[in-house]
Design a protein around this motif. Structure first.
Motif, PDB file in Angstrom:
ATOM      1  N   VAL A   4     -38.684  16.451   3.823  1.00 15.93           N
ATOM      2  CA  VAL A   4     -38.673  17.122   5.112  1.00 15.93           C
ATOM      3  C   VAL A   4     -40.062  17.618   5.528  1.00 15.93           C
ATOM      4  CG1 VAL A   4     -38.117  19.364   4.129  1.00 15.93           C
ATOM      5  CG2 VAL A   4     -37.330  18.811   6.437  1.00 15.93           C
ATOM      6  N   GLN A   5     -40.956  17.763   4.539  1.00 13.13           N
ATOM      7  CA  GLN A   5     -42.270  18.279   4.882  1.00 13.13           C
ATOM      8  C   GLN A   5     -43.117  17.243   5.652  1.00 13.13           C
ATOM      9  OE1 GLN A   5     -43.091  19.849   1.038  1.00 13.13           O
ATOM     10  NE2 GLN A   5     -41.884  21.597   1.716  1.00 13.13           N
ATOM     11  N   CYS A   6     -42.887  15.955   5.409  1.00 11.66           N
ATOM     12  CA  CYS A   6     -43.736  14.930   6.024  1.00 11.66           C
ATOM     13  C   CYS A   6     -43.001  14.057   7.044  1.00 11.66           C
ATOM     14  CB  CYS A   6     -44.346  14.020   4.970  1.00 11.66           C
ATOM     15  SG  CYS A   6     -45.423  14.906   3.850  1.00 11.66           S
ATOM     16  N   HIS A   7     -41.654  14.136   7.040  1.00 14.37           N
ATOM     17  CA  HIS A   7     -40.893  13.281   7.950  1.00 14.37           C
ATOM     18  C   HIS A   7     -40.053  14.138   8.877  1.00 14.37           C
ATOM     19  CE1 HIS A   7     -41.969   9.556   5.907  1.00 14.37           C
ATOM     20  NE2 HIS A   7     -41.773  10.192   4.757  1.00 14.37           N
ATOM     21  N   TYR A  57     -46.591  16.079  11.223  1.00 20.66           N
ATOM     22  CA  TYR A  57     -45.906  15.349  10.154  1.00 20.66           C
ATOM     23  C   TYR A  57     -46.771  14.176   9.744  1.00 20.66           C
ATOM     24  CZ  TYR A  57     -41.785  18.052  11.353  1.00 20.66           C
ATOM     25  OH  TYR A  57     -40.920  19.057  11.574  1.00 20.66           O
ATOM     26  N   LEU A  58     -47.062  14.099   8.446  1.00 21.38           N
ATOM     27  CA  LEU A  58     -47.923  12.998   7.977  1.00 21.38           C
ATOM     28  C   LEU A  58     -47.213  11.662   8.090  1.00 21.38           C
ATOM     29  CD1 LEU A  58     -49.560  14.658   4.848  1.00 21.38           C
ATOM     30  CD2 LEU A  58     -50.567  14.282   7.105  1.00 21.38           C
ATOM     31  N   GLY A  59     -45.901  11.671   7.841  1.00 17.65           N
ATOM     32  CA  GLY A  59     -45.158  10.416   7.871  1.00 17.65           C
ATOM     33  C   GLY A  59     -44.473  10.224   9.216  1.00 17.65           C
ATOM     34  N   PRO A  60     -43.924   9.014   9.432  1.00 20.07           N
ATOM     35  CA  PRO A  60     -43.223   8.744  10.696  1.00 20.07           C
ATOM     36  C   PRO A  60     -41.887   9.475  10.767  1.00 20.07           C
ATOM     37  CG  PRO A  60     -42.981   6.905   9.186  1.00 20.07           C
ATOM     38  CD  PRO A  60     -43.912   7.874   8.521  1.00 20.07           C
ATOM     39  N   ARG A  62     -50.209   5.297  10.560  1.00 23.68           N
ATOM     40  CA  ARG A  62     -50.073   6.371   9.555  1.00 23.68           C
ATOM     41  C   ARG A  62     -50.974   6.067   8.370  1.00 23.68           C
ATOM     42  NH1 ARG A  62     -47.168  10.759  11.723  1.00 23.68           N
ATOM     43  NH2 ARG A  62     -45.964   9.798  13.388  1.00 23.68           N
ATOM     44  N   LYS A  63     -51.362   7.137   7.667  1.00 22.36           N
ATOM     45  CA  LYS A  63     -52.202   6.936   6.475  1.00 22.36           C
ATOM     46  C   LYS A  63     -51.318   6.869   5.238  1.00 22.36           C
ATOM     47  CE  LYS A  63     -56.455   9.175   7.996  1.00 22.36           C
ATOM     48  NZ  LYS A  63     -56.242  10.222   9.000  1.00 22.36           N
ATOM     49  N   PRO A  64     -51.704   6.032   4.260  1.00 20.09           N
ATOM     50  CA  PRO A  64     -50.943   6.060   3.010  1.00 20.09           C
ATOM     51  C   PRO A  64     -51.171   7.397   2.309  1.00 20.09           C
ATOM     52  CG  PRO A  64     -52.880   4.671   2.770  1.00 20.09           C
ATOM     53  CD  PRO A  64     -52.847   5.115   4.204  1.00 20.09           C
ATOM     54  N   GLY A  65     -50.169   7.952   1.724  1.00 18.70           N
ATOM     55  CA  GLY A  65     -50.369   9.262   1.078  1.00 18.70           C
ATOM     56  C   GLY A  65     -49.089   9.821   0.507  1.00 18.70           C
ATOM     57  N   MET A  66     -48.024   9.049   0.586  1.00 22.10           N
ATOM     58  CA  MET A  66     -46.748   9.590   0.113  1.00 22.10           C
ATOM     59  C   MET A  66     -46.657   9.535  -1.415  1.00 22.10           C
ATOM     60  SD  MET A  66     -42.988   8.395   1.323  1.00 22.10           S
ATOM     61  CE  MET A  66     -41.726   8.263   0.079  1.00 22.10           C
TER      62      MET A  66
END
Lengths: 344, 566
Positions: free
Chosen positions: A252-255, A265-268, A313-317
């Protein structure tokens, strides 16, 4: 048990009279100090009462007996009986405070259980997410109890461990222990002989019923128990279980699940995406290609997040290996993602 | 000083004259209600205090009977009702009974007589103190019969902020009672400082006066803190000022600091006067000067001062910092030494004596037994590691009952038996006095000793219901409590019956050397016809038993009291 001497036997008798069984590594120290004070007190008590009784009989008023002069003070005697008890209480103080400091400082690697007290129930939250109303612990490991209260003062008291700490609303308190024996074997509580956990600070109407039971397992069995307890996947509908995991595992922190595309949000965002196509850049490539968001795509994105990066988006997950998130959990998360609708 | 002749010193001649007696010098309700006579005020306090003791005792018996069964004996005592019962038992016993018991009842009666004075320094303030006690008691009764207080006598926040019961009535009561206590203390400080007769230097004062003086210092210095704390609690409930309430950023632990800053010194308000009585009893009934007078006198002052520095030992598991817990533990041990010195000195006083095992002495010996247990078990609670386990269990309950009841109450009853002939001019039945002393002693131990064991086994206090494994100890304790109740009622009955059929008391039935025994029994309204001669309070050489009088008289031919009386 063949080597029990007379003295051991004696202290065992004293222990069973005054104490519940010693079930933490502190208990031996506490009981040792208790017994030291106990025998010291017994000695002085017998001395005082014997002198008193002897004098009361020997100098009892009777015909022909009268008081005899004797000094009404004696500096050296009085200083002696002031100084010797002072030294002895100094010793008691020293052992009391060193034992106490050990009980206050939990080791860094202690297993941390959050203790929530509210009128009139205990609840315990474990690092893997399990939540219970009875306390379960692994034997032989340091366990730290981080305490909070939702309403009034309570006190977390396990007599078998000799630990107690007030739960104070508006602040954290903590205590810790190493349970040194199991209450039984097996994941299920059948056959266990649990210890008491009491609320020791008066908290209103049902104070005396604010009790819980403490189960201590072998470490391996404890792991299994905690896993099972945390495993709500079996009991809840997959989408609901997935929602819990989505929160708990930090997805939930990135999506976003509300369609928020901002860089907050870092992710989509993941709502309303199921079954749609998206532009991704495969690893080692620089040209985007289209991919359908389906079960295998999601699974791949969790296990190998770098395999296909959504364009922009940047890779980072985090790479979720099976130990972080197992297949059943992925299935639940997939069910959750399927249920997320597009934001109007 | 006027020339003292033997028969004015012991005012036998005035015993027959009804006007010379404070009880009969005037009649009617108003002559008591508006009296400024310290003796009548002392008697009124005595009656009021025993009313409170009886109420607190009945509540205690109800609690004990309820605890016969793990889930409760009586269905009419619900969980809420139980919580109200233990709260009121504690509050009534603490605020209405034990704090005023010795100073306000016996102290009021005896202290001015001991200094050979007509009255205390401020007689009107003394009467005001009594009426404040009455008003405080009324507020407590209001809390009792209206919504029934259920916070425990400690009023811990935040529970005391949110409970629906009448906390405000009870705190008002305790606030008013605090002023009653301050007035008494102030009066005694001034009386001791300014009204001692010529010749009575500090170190010629009876030790009871030292004890009352030390008590008065605590009453005056500590009680205002309780008043402020209770006002803050009331303000918190009414105005929501957010000083203790964590939901408004307050700190509930702060309340505990404030509360115990008074209430720990208050336990010395309770025990020091009892120790003072003990010093008198041990000396008089052993017919020996008290052993180590100076050490006992200084130890009273030491207890009064050190008692202010140990309040944090009530809070070892409250969340206060480990550093302060360690400091408070160390200071707590320092206060144990003066008490130990006193016990050793009392026992040493008996050496080579001529011990008269009259009822007061039986109580004094019971005191040494019970107070020693109470004091020694304090060591387990002062040591940090063991206190973590024992805190808030029945071990603590047993410990403070051994000190407060086995100490103060036993000394109070012993003192009452000692001064009873002086107060009411009658002798009680010695046989039944001793019998009930024995019943009290046995009942007391049976009540509270099992509580040590169940406490260290882990039985928490203030539990309306309990785990079945503790039942044996609870049942023993309940049987003991019933025995103790019978013993106490019997002990008081022996005294009350003596009012009707007791033999007339001589001026000095025990052969004591303090000044209150030089006036008639009961004392005349003006206490002393002539200023009494001040000798050593513990020099018995000139006192001889006179069978004709039934008491002791000073031998006019005896050598003058030696200066090395202590």
């Amino acid at each position: 048990m063949a080597h029990i001497t007379g003295l051991d036997m004696h202290s065992i008798l004293a222990d069973t009279l005054f104490f519940p069984p010693e079930r933490s590594t502190f208990a031996g120290d506490v009981d040792g100090l208790f017994n030291f004070i106990y025998y010291l007190c017994l000695f002085f008590f017998v001395l005082i009462i014997a002198a008193m009784t002897y004098f009361a009989i020997k100098y009892c008023a009777r015909p022909g007996h009268s008081e005899k002069p004797s000094p009404s003070h004696n500096e050296s005697l009085e200083i002696t009986w002031s100084v010797i008890p002072s030294i002895l209480v100094g010793v008691i103080f020293f052992y009391g405070f060193t034992g106490y400091l050990n009980m206050r400082e939990a080791p860094e690697d202690a297993y941390e259980i959050q203790v929530y007290a509210k009128k009139w129930q205990w609840s315990f939250k474990y690092p893997n997410g399990a939540e219970t109303t009875e306390l379960h612990l692994p034997a032989g490991k340091p366990v730290k109890f981080l305490e909070q209260s939702a309403d009034v003062l309570h006190s977390f008291y396990i007599p078998a461990f000799r630990i107690k700490m007030d739960c104070v609303p508006g602040r954290y308190t903590s205590t810790w222990a190493i349970p040194n024996a199991t209450t039984g074997s097996g994941i299920s509580i059948d056959g266990h002989q649990p210890y008491h956990l009491f609320c020791a600070e008066y908290c209103g109407q049902q104070h005396s019923q604010m009790r819980a039971l403490v189960y201590v397992h072998e470490p391996a069995e404890f792991e299994a128990w905690a896993e099972k307890e945390a495993n709500f996947l079996e009991t809840k509908p997959p989408a609901e279980a997935g929602a819990i995991l989505f929160q708990r595992k930090g997805c939930v922190q990135c999506h976003s699940v509300t369609g928020d595309r901002s860089t907050k949000y870092l992710g989509p965002p993941l709502n309303g995406q199921w079954g749609t196509e998206r532009d991704v850049i495969p690893r080692g490539s620089s040209t985007p290609e289209k991919v359908m968001m389906d079960e295998n795509y999601v699974r791949e994105s969790i296990r190998q997040p770098m395999a296909k990066i959504v364009q922009g988006r940047k890779p980072g997950m985090t790479v979720f290996t099976p130990s972080l998130l197992n297949d059943k959990q992925i299935t639940a998360i997939i069910a959750y993602l399927k249920s997320l609708k597009d934001e109007k | 000083m006027a020339t003292i002749t033997p028969d004015t010193q012991i005012d036998i001649g005035h015993n027959d004259d009804p006007n010379s007696n404070y009880l009969t010098s005037s009649r009617g309700f108003l002559s008591w209600a508006l009296t400024l006579d310290h003796k009548r005020i002392g008697v009124m306090y005595l009656v009021g205090i025993f009313g409170a003791f009886f109420l607190g005792g009945v509540l205690a018996l109800l609690l004990r009977l309820q605890l016969l069964m793990p889930e409760g004996t009586f269905s009419f005592i619900s969980l809420d009702r139980y919580n109200q019962l233990f709260t009121l038992h504690g509050a009534v016993m603490t605020f209405l009974f034990i704090i005023p018991s010795v100073p306000a009842a016996l102290g009021n009666f005896v202290l001015p007589l001991m200094v050979g004075a007509k009255d205390v320094a401020f007689p009107r303030m003394n009467l005001a103190s009594f009426y404040l006690w009455v008003f405080g008691a009324i507020f407590f009764l209001i809390a009792l019969v209206t919504t029934q207080l259920d916070t425990g006598w400690t009023f811990y926040t935040p529970y005391s902020i949110e409970t629906q019961t009448n906390v405000i009535a009870a705190t008002c009561g305790a606030f008013i009672l605090g002023f009653s206590s301050i007035f008494t203390g102030l009066n005694f400080i001034v009386t001791v400082n300014t009204m001692r007769p010529p010749g009575m230097t500090w170190f010629k004062m009876p030790l009871f006066m030292w004890a009352i003086y030390a008590t008065a210092i605590i009453q005056v210095l500590a009680t205002p803190v309780l008043g402020i704390t209770l006002l803050l609690l009331t303000a918190e409930r009414v105005l929501h000022i957010g000083i203790f309430d964590p939901s408004m950023g307050g700190d509930p632990v702060l309340f505990q600091h404030f509360f115990w800053f008074y209430s720990h010194p208050a336990v010395y308000i309770m025990i020091l006067p009892g120790m003072g009585i003990m010093s008198e009893l041990m000396s008089v009934y052993s017919r020996k000067p008290i052993f180590g007078y100076t050490f006992i006198a200084y130890s009273s002052i030491a207890i009064a001062l050190l008692g202010f520095l140990v309040w944090g030992h009530h809070m070892f598991v409250s969340g206060q910092s480990p550093m302060s817990a360690v400091i408070f533990s160390g200071l707590t041990f320092s206060v144990s030494i003066p008490s130990a010195i006193k016990v050793f000195n009392w026992v040493a006083t008996m050496y080579k004596g001529n011990i008269n095992l009259a009822t007061p002495m039986c109580y004094a010996l019971s005191f040494i037994f019970l107070f020693s247990i109470g004091g020694l078990t304090g060591l387990f609670l002062g040591a940090l590691a063991t206190d973590i386990h024992l805190h808030d269990t029945y071990f603590v309950v047993a410990h403070f009952h051994y000190v407060m009841m086995g100490g103060t109450v036993i000394a109070f009853v012993g003192g009452l038996y000692h001064w009873w002939p002086k107060m009411f001019g009658v002798m009680y039945n010695e046989f039944w006095g001793r019998v009930f002393c024995a019943v009290v002693f046995i009942g007391f131990n049976l009540t509270f000793f099992p509580q040590f064991i169940m406490g260290s086994q882990g039985m928490p206090r203030r539990y309306a219901t309990y785990a079945p494994e503790f039942q044996l100890y609870h049942d023993l304790s309940t049987i003991g409590a019933l025995t103790l109740g019978i013993g106490m009622v019997g002990a008081i009955a022996v005294l009350v019956i003596s009012l009707f059929n007791g033999r007339k008391a001589p001026a000095n039935p025990w052969g004591a050397a303090t000044l209150e025994w030089t006036c008639t029994s009961p004392p005349p309204y003006y206490n002393f016809e002539h200023a009494p001669h001040v000798g050593s309070p513990y020099d018995y050489t000139g006192l001889k038993y006179d069978p004709q009088v039934g008491g002791y008289v000073r031998d006019p031919n005896a050598a003058p009291a030696s200066e090395s009386g202590h």
